[in-house]
Design a protein around this motif. Structure first.
Motif, PDB file in Angstrom:
ATOM      1  N   ILE A 188     111.788  -2.084 121.235  1.00 19.94           N
ATOM      2  CA  ILE A 188     110.953  -1.196 122.051  1.00 19.94           C
ATOM      3  C   ILE A 188     110.435  -0.098 121.137  1.00 19.94           C
ATOM      4  N   GLU A 189     109.123   0.014 121.064  1.00 20.60           N
ATOM      5  CA  GLU A 189     108.493   0.970 120.160  1.00 20.60           C
ATOM      6  C   GLU A 189     107.701   2.003 120.960  1.00 20.60           C
ATOM      7  N   TYR A 190     107.907   3.291 120.633  1.00 22.61           N
ATOM      8  CA  TYR A 190     107.081   4.334 121.227  1.00 22.61           C
ATOM      9  C   TYR A 190     105.907   4.599 120.293  1.00 22.61           C
ATOM     10  N   ASP A 191     104.687   4.472 120.803  1.00 21.41           N
ATOM     11  CA  ASP A 191     103.486   4.676 119.998  1.00 21.41           C
ATOM     12  C   ASP A 191     102.862   6.022 120.318  1.00 21.41           C
ATOM     13  N   GLY A 192     103.018   6.985 119.412  1.00 24.88           N
ATOM     14  CA  GLY A 192     102.395   8.292 119.570  1.00 24.88           C
ATOM     15  C   GLY A 192     100.933   8.252 119.168  1.00 24.88           C
ATOM     16  N   LEU A 193     100.260   9.401 119.254  1.00 26.76           N
ATOM     17  CA  LEU A 193      98.826   9.456 118.952  1.00 26.76           C
ATOM     18  C   LEU A 193      98.527   9.092 117.507  1.00 26.76           C
ATOM     19  N   TRP A 194      99.475   9.335 116.604  1.00 22.31           N
ATOM     20  CA  TRP A 194      99.203   9.065 115.197  1.00 22.31           C
ATOM     21  C   TRP A 194      99.024   7.571 114.940  1.00 22.31           C
ATOM     22  N   HIS A 195      99.427   6.723 115.871  1.00 25.81           N
ATOM     23  CA  HIS A 195      99.250   5.281 115.712  1.00 25.81           C
ATOM     24  C   HIS A 195      97.798   4.854 115.924  1.00 25.81           C
ATOM     25  N   ALA A 196      96.935   5.761 116.367  1.00 24.65           N
ATOM     26  CA  ALA A 196      95.570   5.390 116.720  1.00 24.65           C
ATOM     27  C   ALA A 196      94.621   5.330 115.530  1.00 24.65           C
ATOM     28  N   SER A 197      94.994   5.865 114.368  1.00 24.19           N
ATOM     29  CA  SER A 197      94.095   5.848 113.219  1.00 24.19           C
ATOM     30  C   SER A 197      93.900   4.422 112.722  1.00 24.19           C
ATOM     31  N   ALA A 198      92.740   4.176 112.051  1.00 22.28           N
ATOM     32  CA  ALA A 198      92.427   2.828 111.581  1.00 22.28           C
ATOM     33  C   ALA A 198      93.466   2.322 110.581  1.00 22.28           C
ATOM     34  N   ASP A 199      93.860   3.181 109.641  1.00 18.80           N
ATOM     35  CA  ASP A 199      94.840   2.771 108.637  1.00 18.80           C
ATOM     36  C   ASP A 199      96.183   2.461 109.282  1.00 18.80           C
ATOM     37  N   GLN A 200      96.590   3.306 110.242  1.00 12.96           N
ATOM     38  CA  GLN A 200      97.876   3.080 110.901  1.00 12.96           C
ATOM     39  C   GLN A 200      97.824   1.824 111.754  1.00 12.96           C
ATOM     40  N   LEU A 201      96.684   1.569 112.394  1.00 11.40           N
ATOM     41  CA  LEU A 201      96.543   0.362 113.197  1.00 11.40           C
ATOM     42  C   LEU A 201      96.706  -0.879 112.328  1.00 11.40           C
ATOM     43  N   HIS A 202      96.096  -0.859 111.141  1.00 15.24           N
ATOM     44  CA  HIS A 202      96.234  -1.985 110.213  1.00 15.24           C
ATOM     45  C   HIS A 202      97.693  -2.174 109.822  1.00 15.24           C
ATOM     46  N   HIS A 203      98.383  -1.086 109.491  1.00 24.45           N
ATOM     47  CA  HIS A 203      99.801  -1.165 109.121  1.00 24.45           C
ATOM     48  C   HIS A 203     100.636  -1.680 110.288  1.00 24.45           C
ATOM     49  N   ASP A 204     100.373  -1.161 111.511  1.00 24.24           N
ATOM     50  CA  ASP A 204     101.149  -1.562 112.683  1.00 24.24           C
ATOM     51  C   ASP A 204     100.989  -3.046 112.981  1.00 24.24           C
ATOM     52  N   ARG A 205      99.754  -3.550 112.855  1.00 22.71           N
ATOM     53  CA  ARG A 205      99.527  -4.964 113.154  1.00 22.71           C
ATOM     54  C   ARG A 205     100.248  -5.857 112.137  1.00 22.71           C
ATOM     55  N   ARG A 206     100.199  -5.494 110.868  1.00 19.78           N
ATOM     56  CA  ARG A 206     100.900  -6.279 109.844  1.00 19.78           C
ATOM     57  C   ARG A 206     102.405  -6.245 110.090  1.00 19.78           C
ATOM     58  N   ARG A 207     102.901  -5.085 110.458  1.00 23.28           N
ATOM     59  CA  ARG A 207     104.328  -4.919 110.761  1.00 23.28           C
ATOM     60  C   ARG A 207     104.717  -5.744 111.985  1.00 23.28           C
ATOM     61  N   LEU A 208     103.862  -5.703 113.025  1.00 27.01           N
ATOM     62  CA  LEU A 208     104.130  -6.472 114.241  1.00 27.01           C
ATOM     63  C   LEU A 208     104.162  -7.968 113.945  1.00 27.01           C
ATOM     64  N   ASN A 209     103.237  -8.434 113.115  1.00 27.38           N
ATOM     65  CA  ASN A 209     103.207  -9.852 112.761  1.00 27.38           C
ATOM     66  C   ASN A 209     104.511 -10.276 112.090  1.00 27.38           C
ATOM     67  N   ARG A 210     105.034  -9.440 111.210  1.00 29.79           N
ATOM     68  CA  ARG A 210     106.286  -9.777 110.517  1.00 29.79           C
ATOM     69  C   ARG A 210     107.460  -9.773 111.490  1.00 29.79           C
ATOM     70  N   LEU A 211     107.473  -8.798 112.433  1.00 24.35           N
ATOM     71  CA  LEU A 211     108.541  -8.771 113.432  1.00 24.35           C
ATOM     72  C   LEU A 211     108.516 -10.025 114.298  1.00 24.35           C
ATOM     73  N   GLN A 212     107.320 -10.417 114.734  1.00 24.21           N
ATOM     74  CA  GLN A 212     107.203 -11.609 115.566  1.00 24.21           C
ATOM     75  C   GLN A 212     107.591 -12.863 114.795  1.00 24.21           C
ATOM     76  N   ALA A 213     107.203 -12.921 113.523  1.00 27.69           N
ATOM     77  CA  ALA A 213     107.580 -14.061 112.699  1.00 27.69           C
ATOM     78  C   ALA A 213     109.085 -14.146 112.507  1.00 27.69           C
ATOM     79  N   ALA A 214     109.754 -12.980 112.567  1.00 23.60           N
ATOM     80  CA  ALA A 214     111.214 -12.944 112.446  1.00 23.60           C
ATOM     81  C   ALA A 214     111.902 -13.216 113.785  1.00 23.60           C
ATOM     82  N   GLY A 215     111.096 -13.507 114.816  1.00 25.80           N
ATOM     83  CA  GLY A 215     111.661 -13.878 116.110  1.00 25.80           C
ATOM     84  C   GLY A 215     111.876 -12.732 117.078  1.00 25.80           C
ATOM     85  N   TRP A 216     111.231 -11.582 116.815  1.00 29.87           N
ATOM     86  CA  TRP A 216     111.422 -10.418 117.678  1.00 29.87           C
ATOM     87  C   TRP A 216     110.304 -10.326 118.713  1.00 29.87           C
TER      88      TRP A 216
END
Length: 296
Positions: A238-266
């Protein structure tokens, strides 16, 4: 050209008791009501060039309204200890001995015995110690908000979990001890934001199992991510997404991170400030559903 307001040097940059200054002849009543001065509290004024903050109003209370033996307390003390934020217009909280309570809308006075060991000094003001402040916050605030601040006290290393536990033991059976024990059972100083604390407490108070805090996820290649809250036995995050997650660079980082979490079965549930505020039941249903799905 308008004449500059009368500003005696002795009052520049200062907080003062208006009636006393008028009685001493430093200002007239008309001058006191002028633009050079700002009313902070009933009868207490400050140089208008001073920025109005809650801290400034705490100084005004401490200097001119606080009874002997009292202290700035509660959320005001937390703000002075750099743990909590309080709006400049919110009442100043104080702790005062019995029968010494000032009555005014600008101040919230709590009556209780105040030992010398319960007080420290910050910027010359008597303020409740971090440990006493934690006790009072647990008594005066809803459990969720008390946990938010106690989490921040722990994260700031102003108190330790052992000190809080010892305080609870020392006061066991006395007034407020059960409430303090309840709040303490919910405290975890690893939360990285107040909203993470609120989210975790909401989950626990709903009857769901307590999640792990700041859980580190690894896969065969090594470290993947540290998630805010987790049920590692079923790989639900469970992740809390604050306003700082809305920037383009952070969005790119978050999506890459999410992909790795999902690939790990989360399975990852994202919670925003608006959802936490406006749709808490929906958030809890999603978490409940995710746990049920993974436990099949």
């Amino acid at each position: 050209m308008a004449r500059p307001p009368h500003r005696p040097p002795t009052l520049r940059g200062k907080i003062f008791h208006g009636p006393s200054v008028v009685a001493a002849g430093l200002l007239t009543q008309t001058q006191l009501r002028g633009k050079a001065w700002r009313r902070l509290l009933r009868g207490v004024y400050a140089d208008a060039e001073l920025p109005v903050t809650h801290e400034l109003r705490c100084h005004a209370v401490a200097a001119h309204l606080l009874p002997e033996g009292g202290a700035i307390a509660g959320r005001s003390a937390a703000a002075l200890l750099r743990v909590g934020l309080v709006g400049f217009a919110e009442p100043v909280e104080i702790l005062v001995p019995t029968c010494a309570r000032p009555r005014m809308s600008d101040v919230i006075a709590h009556v209780s015995a105040v030992e010398a060991s319960d007080r420290c000094r910050i910027q010359g003001m008597p303020v409740t110690t971090p440990l006493r402040t934690c006790w009072d916050l647990a008594q005066w605030l809803p459990a969720e908000e008390a946990v938010v601040l106690l989490d921040r006290f722990l994260r700031s290393s102003l108190v330790t979990k052992a000190e809080l536990a010892s305080l609870g033991t020392a006061r066991r059976g006395g007034y407020g001890s059960a409430r303090f024990a309840h709040v303490l059972s919910l405290v975890d100083g690893r939360a990285e934001s107040p909203q993470e604390s609120r989210l975790r407490v909401m989950i626990v108070l709903s009857g769901l199992p307590a999640p792990q805090v700041q859980w580190e996820v690894y896969d065969a290649a090594g470290f993947v991510a540290r998630v805010d809250l987790a049920y590692p036995e079923v790989r639900v995050a469970i992740e809390y997404d604050g306003l700082w997650h809305a920037s383009a660079d952070q969005l790119h980082h978050d999506r890459r991170r999410l992909n790795r979490l999902q690939a790990a079965g989360w399975l990852v549930i994202h919670v925003t400030a608006s959802r936490l505020r406006d749709s808490p039941d929906a958030v809890l249903r999603e978490i409940t559903g995710a746990l049920a799905l993974r436990r099949r």
